[in-house]
Write a protein that holds these residues in place. Structure first.
Motif, PDB file in Angstrom:
ATOM      1  N   GLY A  15      -0.357  -3.715 -17.558  1.00  0.00           N
ATOM      2  CA  GLY A  15      -1.305  -4.343 -17.259  1.00  0.00           C
ATOM      3  C   GLY A  15      -1.396  -3.308 -15.839  1.00  0.00           C
ATOM      4  N   SER A  16      -2.781  -2.977 -15.448  1.00  0.00           N
ATOM      5  CA  SER A  16      -3.367  -3.010 -14.362  1.00  0.00           C
ATOM      6  C   SER A  16      -4.036  -3.314 -13.393  1.00  0.00           C
ATOM      7  CB  SER A  16      -5.485  -1.628 -14.331  1.00  0.00           C
ATOM      8  OG  SER A  16      -4.036  -0.724 -15.443  1.00  0.00           O
ATOM      9  N   LEU A  17      -3.678  -2.626 -11.862  1.00  0.00           N
ATOM     10  CA  LEU A  17      -4.683  -3.246 -10.524  1.00  0.00           C
ATOM     11  C   LEU A  17      -4.766  -2.790 -10.013  1.00  0.00           C
ATOM     12  CD1 LEU A  17      -1.329  -6.192  -9.528  1.00  0.00           C
ATOM     13  CD2 LEU A  17      -3.812  -6.629 -10.718  1.00  0.00           C
ATOM     14  N   ARG A  18      -5.944  -2.550  -8.766  1.00  0.00           N
ATOM     15  CA  ARG A  18      -6.363  -2.129  -8.367  1.00  0.00           C
ATOM     16  C   ARG A  18      -5.918  -2.699  -6.496  1.00  0.00           C
ATOM     17  NH1 ARG A  18     -11.945   0.380  -6.986  1.00  0.00           N
ATOM     18  NH2 ARG A  18     -12.574  -1.504  -5.709  1.00  0.00           N
ATOM     19  N   LEU A  19      -5.728  -1.962  -5.849  1.00  0.00           N
ATOM     20  CA  LEU A  19      -5.517  -2.472  -3.766  1.00  0.00           C
ATOM     21  C   LEU A  19      -6.395  -2.240  -3.038  1.00  0.00           C
ATOM     22  CD1 LEU A  19      -1.590  -2.457  -3.790  1.00  0.00           C
ATOM     23  CD2 LEU A  19      -3.027  -4.537  -5.128  1.00  0.00           C
ATOM     24  N   SER A  20      -6.661  -2.596  -2.627  1.00  0.00           N
ATOM     25  CA  SER A  20      -7.612  -2.248  -1.729  1.00  0.00           C
ATOM     26  C   SER A  20      -7.167  -2.346  -0.173  1.00  0.00           C
ATOM     27  CB  SER A  20      -9.197  -2.870  -1.453  1.00  0.00           C
ATOM     28  OG  SER A  20      -9.796  -2.863  -2.589  1.00  0.00           O
ATOM     29  N   CYS A  21      -7.099  -1.437   0.953  1.00  0.00           N
ATOM     30  CA  CYS A  21      -6.949  -1.674   1.971  1.00  0.00           C
ATOM     31  C   CYS A  21      -8.408  -1.288   3.155  1.00  0.00           C
ATOM     32  CB  CYS A  21      -6.040  -0.829   2.429  1.00  0.00           C
ATOM     33  SG  CYS A  21      -5.777  -1.135   3.952  1.00  0.00           S
ATOM     34  N   ALA A  22      -8.605  -2.352   3.745  1.00  0.00           N
ATOM     35  CA  ALA A  22     -10.326  -2.358   4.464  1.00  0.00           C
ATOM     36  C   ALA A  22      -9.815  -2.473   5.884  1.00  0.00           C
ATOM     37  CB  ALA A  22     -10.887  -3.753   3.315  1.00  0.00           C
ATOM     38  N   ALA A  23      -9.996  -1.310   6.685  1.00  0.00           N
ATOM     39  CA  ALA A  23     -10.049  -1.403   8.011  1.00  0.00           C
ATOM     40  C   ALA A  23     -11.227  -1.755   8.647  1.00  0.00           C
ATOM     41  CB  ALA A  23      -9.943   0.483   8.356  1.00  0.00           C
ATOM     42  N   SER A  24     -10.941  -3.053  10.001  1.00  0.00           N
ATOM     43  CA  SER A  24     -11.820  -3.696  10.401  1.00  0.00           C
ATOM     44  C   SER A  24     -13.193  -2.687  11.183  1.00  0.00           C
ATOM     45  CB  SER A  24     -11.154  -4.498  11.913  1.00  0.00           C
ATOM     46  OG  SER A  24     -10.654  -3.867  12.219  1.00  0.00           O
ATOM     47  N   THR A  25     -12.261  -1.254  11.707  1.00  0.00           N
ATOM     48  CA  THR A  25     -13.084  -0.078  12.029  1.00  0.00           C
ATOM     49  C   THR A  25     -13.454   0.457  11.900  1.00  0.00           C
ATOM     50  OG1 THR A  25     -11.638   0.271  13.525  1.00  0.00           O
ATOM     51  CG2 THR A  25     -12.603  -1.727  14.558  1.00  0.00           C
ATOM     52  N   ARG A  26     -14.178   1.841  12.210  1.00  0.00           N
ATOM     53  CA  ARG A  26     -13.967   3.058  11.748  1.00  0.00           C
ATOM     54  C   ARG A  26     -12.784   3.837  12.264  1.00  0.00           C
ATOM     55  NH1 ARG A  26     -17.354   5.374   8.838  1.00  0.00           N
ATOM     56  NH2 ARG A  26     -17.386   7.717  10.248  1.00  0.00           N
ATOM     57  N   ARG A  27     -11.917   3.150  13.389  1.00  0.00           N
ATOM     58  CA  ARG A  27     -10.801   4.004  14.399  1.00  0.00           C
ATOM     59  C   ARG A  27     -10.022   5.197  13.047  1.00  0.00           C
ATOM     60  NH1 ARG A  27      -6.852   1.183  18.411  1.00  0.00           N
ATOM     61  NH2 ARG A  27      -5.022   3.052  18.985  1.00  0.00           N
ATOM     62  N   PHE A  28      -9.921   4.785  12.251  1.00  0.00           N
ATOM     63  CA  PHE A  28      -9.308   5.729  11.063  1.00  0.00           C
ATOM     64  C   PHE A  28      -9.318   6.223  10.197  1.00  0.00           C
ATOM     65  CE2 PHE A  28      -5.317   3.280  12.908  1.00  0.00           C
ATOM     66  CZ  PHE A  28      -5.849   1.566  12.804  1.00  0.00           C
ATOM     67  N   SER A  29     -10.663   6.626  10.227  1.00  0.00           N
ATOM     68  CA  SER A  29     -11.270   7.620   9.474  1.00  0.00           C
ATOM     69  C   SER A  29     -10.741   8.545   9.172  1.00  0.00           C
ATOM     70  CB  SER A  29     -12.484   7.863   9.277  1.00  0.00           C
ATOM     71  OG  SER A  29     -13.060   8.350  10.872  1.00  0.00           O
ATOM     72  N   ASN A  30     -10.205   9.280  10.729  1.00  0.00           N
ATOM     73  CA  ASN A  30      -9.318  10.699  10.690  1.00  0.00           C
ATOM     74  C   ASN A  30      -7.736  10.534  10.653  1.00  0.00           C
ATOM     75  OD1 ASN A  30     -12.085  12.108  11.055  1.00  0.00           O
ATOM     76  ND2 ASN A  30     -12.311  11.718  12.902  1.00  0.00           N
ATOM     77  N   ASN A  31      -7.429   9.326   9.954  1.00  0.00           N
ATOM     78  CA  ASN A  31      -6.399   9.070   9.503  1.00  0.00           C
ATOM     79  C   ASN A  31      -5.533   9.519   8.706  1.00  0.00           C
ATOM     80  OD1 ASN A  31      -7.073   7.868  12.339  1.00  0.00           O
ATOM     81  ND2 ASN A  31      -4.527   7.881  13.007  1.00  0.00           N
ATOM     82  N   GLY A  32      -4.426   9.941   8.483  1.00  0.00           N
ATOM     83  CA  GLY A  32      -3.343   9.917   6.964  1.00  0.00           C
ATOM     84  C   GLY A  32      -3.416   8.178   7.099  1.00  0.00           C
ATOM     85  N   MET A  33      -3.191   8.050   5.118  1.00  0.00           N
ATOM     86  CA  MET A  33      -3.636   6.462   4.981  1.00  0.00           C
ATOM     87  C   MET A  33      -2.426   6.451   3.804  1.00  0.00           C
ATOM     88  SD  MET A  33      -5.351   4.568   7.254  1.00  0.00           S
ATOM     89  CE  MET A  33      -5.305   3.692   5.996  1.00  0.00           C
ATOM     90  N   ALA A  34      -1.786   5.308   4.299  1.00  0.00           N
ATOM     91  CA  ALA A  34      -0.328   5.681   2.544  1.00  0.00           C
ATOM     92  C   ALA A  34      -0.159   4.095   2.135  1.00  0.00           C
ATOM     93  CB  ALA A  34       0.714   6.312   3.034  1.00  0.00           C
ATOM     94  N   TRP A  35      -0.013   3.808   1.016  1.00  0.00           N
ATOM     95  CA  TRP A  35       0.820   3.077   0.837  1.00  0.00           C
ATOM     96  C   TRP A  35       2.548   2.949   0.437  1.00  0.00           C
ATOM     97  CZ3 TRP A  35      -2.565  -1.952   0.019  1.00  0.00           C
ATOM     98  CH2 TRP A  35      -3.861  -1.221   0.064  1.00  0.00           C
ATOM     99  N   PHE A  36       2.738   1.907   0.971  1.00  0.00           N
ATOM    100  CA  PHE A  36       4.603   1.125   0.688  1.00  0.00           C
ATOM    101  C   PHE A  36       4.582  -0.133   0.009  1.00  0.00           C
ATOM    102  CE2 PHE A  36       5.847   4.878   3.839  1.00  0.00           C
ATOM    103  CZ  PHE A  36       5.101   4.423   4.599  1.00  0.00           C
ATOM    104  N   ARG A  37       5.812   0.338  -0.144  1.00  0.00           N
ATOM    105  CA  ARG A  37       5.851  -1.583  -0.922  1.00  0.00           C
ATOM    106  C   ARG A  37       7.509  -1.669  -0.924  1.00  0.00           C
ATOM    107  NH1 ARG A  37       6.195   0.703  -6.695  1.00  0.00           N
ATOM    108  NH2 ARG A  37       7.879   1.938  -7.310  1.00  0.00           N
ATOM    109  N   GLN A  38       7.735  -2.749  -0.338  1.00  0.00           N
ATOM    110  CA  GLN A  38       8.447  -3.530   0.074  1.00  0.00           C
ATOM    111  C   GLN A  38       9.054  -4.584  -1.353  1.00  0.00           C
ATOM    112  OE1 GLN A  38      10.113  -4.674   3.175  1.00  0.00           O
ATOM    113  NE2 GLN A  38      12.226  -4.549   3.111  1.00  0.00           N
ATOM    114  N   ALA A  39      10.203  -4.251  -2.221  1.00  0.00           N
ATOM    115  CA  ALA A  39      10.740  -5.312  -3.374  1.00  0.00           C
ATOM    116  C   ALA A  39      12.214  -6.131  -2.462  1.00  0.00           C
ATOM    117  CB  ALA A  39      11.569  -4.999  -4.254  1.00  0.00           C
ATOM    118  N   PRO A  40      12.398  -6.935  -2.758  1.00  0.00           N
ATOM    119  CA  PRO A  40      13.493  -8.259  -2.783  1.00  0.00           C
ATOM    120  C   PRO A  40      14.751  -7.527  -2.032  1.00  0.00           C
ATOM    121  CG  PRO A  40      11.703  -9.308  -3.757  1.00  0.00           C
ATOM    122  CD  PRO A  40      11.625  -8.115  -3.529  1.00  0.00           C
TER     123      PRO A  40
END
Length: 123
Positions: A15-40
């Protein structure tokens, strides 16, 4: 400043999922962004990253061809489209903002972190 991740859930293998990450401000508009994960019982790992303007992306080998990271700077939001999900993708997924504009895979360079969203893939 907050990063709010959402979109996780329970899905069957394939199956599929779409994750979203919303910033509360425009502060990160010029920053690299990433997704990390941690399994048990496992260390946190880099999944996908994107440069400030979206021109450059990077993926861990297991995500290549299945996951796509993107960003909408006008909405201060980063997305992770996950297709062909596998049980081994089960983890808490967190978004993070880098101190650099470019893509970096090391968590060392990510200063701001969201709270994480659980992704569970059943077999």
């Amino acid at each position: 400043v907050q990063l709010q991740a959402s979109g996780g859930g329970l899905v069957q293998a394939g199956g599929s999922l779409r994750l979203s990450c919303a910033a509360s401000t425009r502060r990160f508009s010029n920053n690299g962004m990433a997704w990390f994960r941690q399994a048990p019982g496992k260390e946190r790992e880099f999944v996908a990253g994107i440069s400030w303007n979206g021109d450059n992306t990077s993926y861990t080998d297991s995500a290549k061809g299945r996951f796509t990271i993107s960003r909408d700077r006008s909405k201060n939001t980063v997305y992770l489209q996950m297709n062909s999900l596998k049980p081994e993708d089960t983890a808490v997924y967190s978004c993070a903002a880098s101190i650099y504009a470019s893509v970096t895979t090391s968590s060392t360079y990510y200063r701001y972190w969201g709270q994480g969203t659980q992704v569970t893939v059943s077999s």
